[in-house]
Scaffold this active site. Structure first.
Site, mmCIF file in Angstrom:
data_model
loop_
_atom_site.group_PDB
_atom_site.id
_atom_site.type_symbol
_atom_site.label_atom_id
_atom_site.label_comp_id
_atom_site.label_asym_id
_atom_site.label_seq_id
_atom_site.Cartn_x
_atom_site.Cartn_y
_atom_site.Cartn_z
ATOM 1 N N GLY A 187 -9.306 -56.098 -46.738
ATOM 2 C CA GLY A 187 -9.587 -56.359 -45.257
ATOM 3 C C GLY A 187 -9.593 -57.704 -45.192
ATOM 4 O O GLY A 187 -10.221 -58.469 -45.210
ATOM 5 N N SER A 188 -8.644 -58.123 -43.981
ATOM 6 C CA SER A 188 -8.365 -59.427 -43.723
ATOM 7 C C SER A 188 -7.538 -59.820 -42.659
ATOM 8 O O SER A 188 -7.217 -58.707 -41.839
ATOM 9 C CB SER A 188 -8.195 -60.049 -44.914
ATOM 10 N N ARG A 189 -6.989 -61.051 -42.243
ATOM 11 C CA ARG A 189 -6.080 -61.326 -41.384
ATOM 12 C C ARG A 189 -5.085 -62.400 -41.691
ATOM 13 O O ARG A 189 -5.525 -63.369 -42.439
ATOM 14 C CB ARG A 189 -6.927 -61.656 -40.034
#
Length: 230
Positions: A187-189
């Site tokens: 989970g990240s960006r």
């Protein structure tokens, strides 16, 4: 493409250890309870799915900027690139792509160029969908010099449950559009800072595919697009 290749994908090497751990725990759970064992099977399949590294077909026409990540465009706004990349104090158009735990997390270079600088900065682990994540969270940025001399930045940002940013390239390395350069676990960006005068071809809320979705075009003078949710 046959049915098997639709569901069975190559795995990024970062995933082998985690898949093995999940599988070993699952065997232990089966010894305790069949119900717990099948829950472990589901989680092991999810772990494999998280670390999948499928092939992508990348548009290669000169000037196209391609999404570096699977996910959803969460923000498009002017912002100054991270200071550690040395790209100056002027704001650039930042396109943020948020990856949830079901997206493929292998990251790809948005455009052909030379990785002029790589800068890692430790930080916090706020939800990556929040604006402050660009400033406060752990991140790793790449400044890419394109063939025409202009620069583009792409920044990996750790999220709420992400605990490791992986960068697999080096400064001075030349990469083609869509080539893999790293991944972020769980989970990240990704933030992409577009060169001055380049408008994005995507809208907030739009889904992207790493290595395939066109984010912008250096040759185009088309204004920024507006999306409609239907």
């Amino acid at each position: 493409m046959n049915m098997a290749s639709t569901f069975i994908k190559p795995v990024h090497r970062e995933g082998y250890k985690f898949i093995s751990i999940f599988a070993a725990i699952t065997l232990g759970l089966f010894l305790m309870s069949e119900v717990l064992g099948w829950i472990g099977v589901i989680l092991t399949v999810w772990c494999y799915y998280f670390f999948r590294d499928p092939q992508r077909t990348t548009p290669t026409r000169e000037g196209l900027i391609i999404s570096p990540a699977d996910g959803v465009v969460s923000m498009i706004e002017p912002a100054v690139p991270p200071a550690e990349l040395g790209m100056g104090p002027e704001a650039m158009t930042r396109v943020s792509v948020f990856m949830n735990v079901f997206n493929c997390h292998v990251n790809r270079l948005p455009i052909e160029g030379i990785v002029e600088k790589i800068a890692y900065r430790p930080g916090k682990f706020f939800n990556a969908s929040l604006d402050k994540a660009s400033v406060d969270n752990e991140r790793n940025g790449l400044a890419v010099r394109m063939a025409d001399g202009r620069k583009l930045a792409v920044v990996q940002i750790a999220g709420l449950v992400a605990r490791r940013i992986v960068c697999e390239v080096k400064e001075g390395q030349k990469l083609g559009t869509g080539e893999r350069f790293g991944m972020i676990r769980f989970g990240s960006r990704l933030d992409i800072y577009l060169p001055d005068g380049v408008a994005p071809f995507v809208a907030v809320g739009q889904s992207t595919i790493a290595g395939e979705t066109v984010l912008a075009d250096l040759r185009s003078d088309e204004p920024a697009r507006i999306g409609v949710t239907r």
